[in-house]
Design an enzyme around this catalytic site. Structure first.
Site, PDB file in Angstrom:
ATOM      1  N   HIS A  27      66.588 -25.481 -20.015  1.00  0.00           N
ATOM      2  CA  HIS A  27      66.915 -26.502 -19.024  1.00  0.00           C
ATOM      3  C   HIS A  27      66.694 -27.920 -19.544  1.00  0.00           C
ATOM      4  CE1 HIS A  27      67.524 -23.543 -15.900  1.00  0.00           C
ATOM      5  NE2 HIS A  27      66.336 -23.025 -16.137  1.00  0.00           N
ATOM      6  N   GLU A  65      63.498 -11.893 -14.412  1.00  0.00           N
ATOM      7  CA  GLU A  65      63.825 -12.849 -13.358  1.00  0.00           C
ATOM      8  C   GLU A  65      65.106 -12.496 -12.609  1.00  0.00           C
ATOM      9  OE1 GLU A  65      63.917 -16.619 -15.325  1.00  0.00           O
ATOM     10  OE2 GLU A  65      65.314 -15.958 -16.873  1.00  0.00           O
ATOM     11  N   ASP A  98      64.135 -17.877 -10.283  1.00  0.00           N
ATOM     12  CA  ASP A  98      65.373 -17.158 -10.573  1.00  0.00           C
ATOM     13  C   ASP A  98      65.389 -15.790  -9.905  1.00  0.00           C
ATOM     14  OD1 ASP A  98      67.268 -18.637 -12.234  1.00  0.00           O
ATOM     15  OD2 ASP A  98      65.653 -18.752 -13.688  1.00  0.00           O
TER      16      ASP A  98
END
Length: 254
Positions: free
Chosen positions: A45, A149, A175
């Site tokens: 990210h 996740e 997630d």
């Protein structure tokens, strides 16, 4: 010789780290002075060039922090992180045994995997470390963590963590929540049950569990639940500190 993060995890030691998603060697130094065990440079990210990634890793080593990289979805991301000198990787969105096997193939040199071999990069001290010794040390010491996740990953947990070469299951609660259909966070009962199930499976299989903690309370709760590898979010810590400071000064004006 200092123990690696992987050795600490294998010994059952509790360790804490910080996700860093912005390029700032100064913040890395602050984390080291604060007493964290490792940093996770967030290339999933975050925004990093490979040169910046290397500088973050270099700074971590200078301040005695273990540099771990959460890799991106680029096929070369694992190779690039390890060649830059990362001591471990976290790989997001691993949902099947086959996904996990591909991670090991990319992270380990032959005969374990098929990571490309070179000795001219930073991890091999620019050619000073070569051959069998370097290959075996890398295969032995590099931490390989996979993110659990998705709903599918929870269902396939035993198969995923049964893949030789996977060292740690990292629980991505946000997630996981979204994967299960709850976009407002992991507080829904069904998500909490899935999280509890992961901890239960980890304990039963003697699989080390890691997770993210948004604040101090969440970190303490994660440790109580059984996580031994707990990662704070650096930008959240900084933003919350800024907000707290502003609120306190505004209150004093009244």
């Amino acid at each position: 010789m200092c123990k690696t993060v992987k050795e600490k995890i294998q010994n059952g030691e509790q360790i804490t780290g910080v996700f860093i998603g912005i390029y700032s060697p100064a913040i890395v130094e602050m984390c080291g002075h604060a007493g964290f065990d490792f940093i996770v440079i967030d290339d999933e990210h975050g925004a990093f060039s490979y040169s910046e990634l290397e500088n973050m890793i270099r700074t971590a080593e200078l301040i005695n922090l273990a540099p771990i990289v959460r890799v991106s979805y680029d096929n070369a991301s694992i190779q690039k992180a390890l060649d830059r000198g990362a001591k471990g990787i976290q790989v997001p969105m691993i949902s099947t045994k086959e996904d996990a096997m591909q991670v090991v193939q990319k992270a380990k040199f032959p005969p374990v995997g098929n990571r490309g071999v070179a000795y001219s990069h930073r991890a091999a001290r620019y050619g000073m470390d070569t051959g069998k010794a370097f290959i075996e040390q890398s295969n032995s010491e590099i931490l390989v963590a996979v993110h659990i996740e998705t709903k599918e990953a929870v269902e396939n947990f035993e198969e995923i963590m049964g893949v030789e070469g996977i060292d740690l299951a990292f629980l991505g609660t946000t997630d996981l929540s979204v994967s299960m259909g709850y976009q407002d966070g992991p507080h829904h009962q069904e998500v909490q049950e899935a999280i509890a199930l992961i901890y239960e499976k980890g304990k039963k299989l003697n699989v080390p569990i890691g997770t993210v903690a948004g604040n101090e309370h969440a970190a303490r709760q994660a440790i109580e639940d059984g996580a031994i590898y707990v990662v704070a979010v650096g930008t959240s810590i900084i933003s919350n500190a800024f907000s707290s400071f502003v609120k306190s000064t505004e209150a004093s004006k009244k």
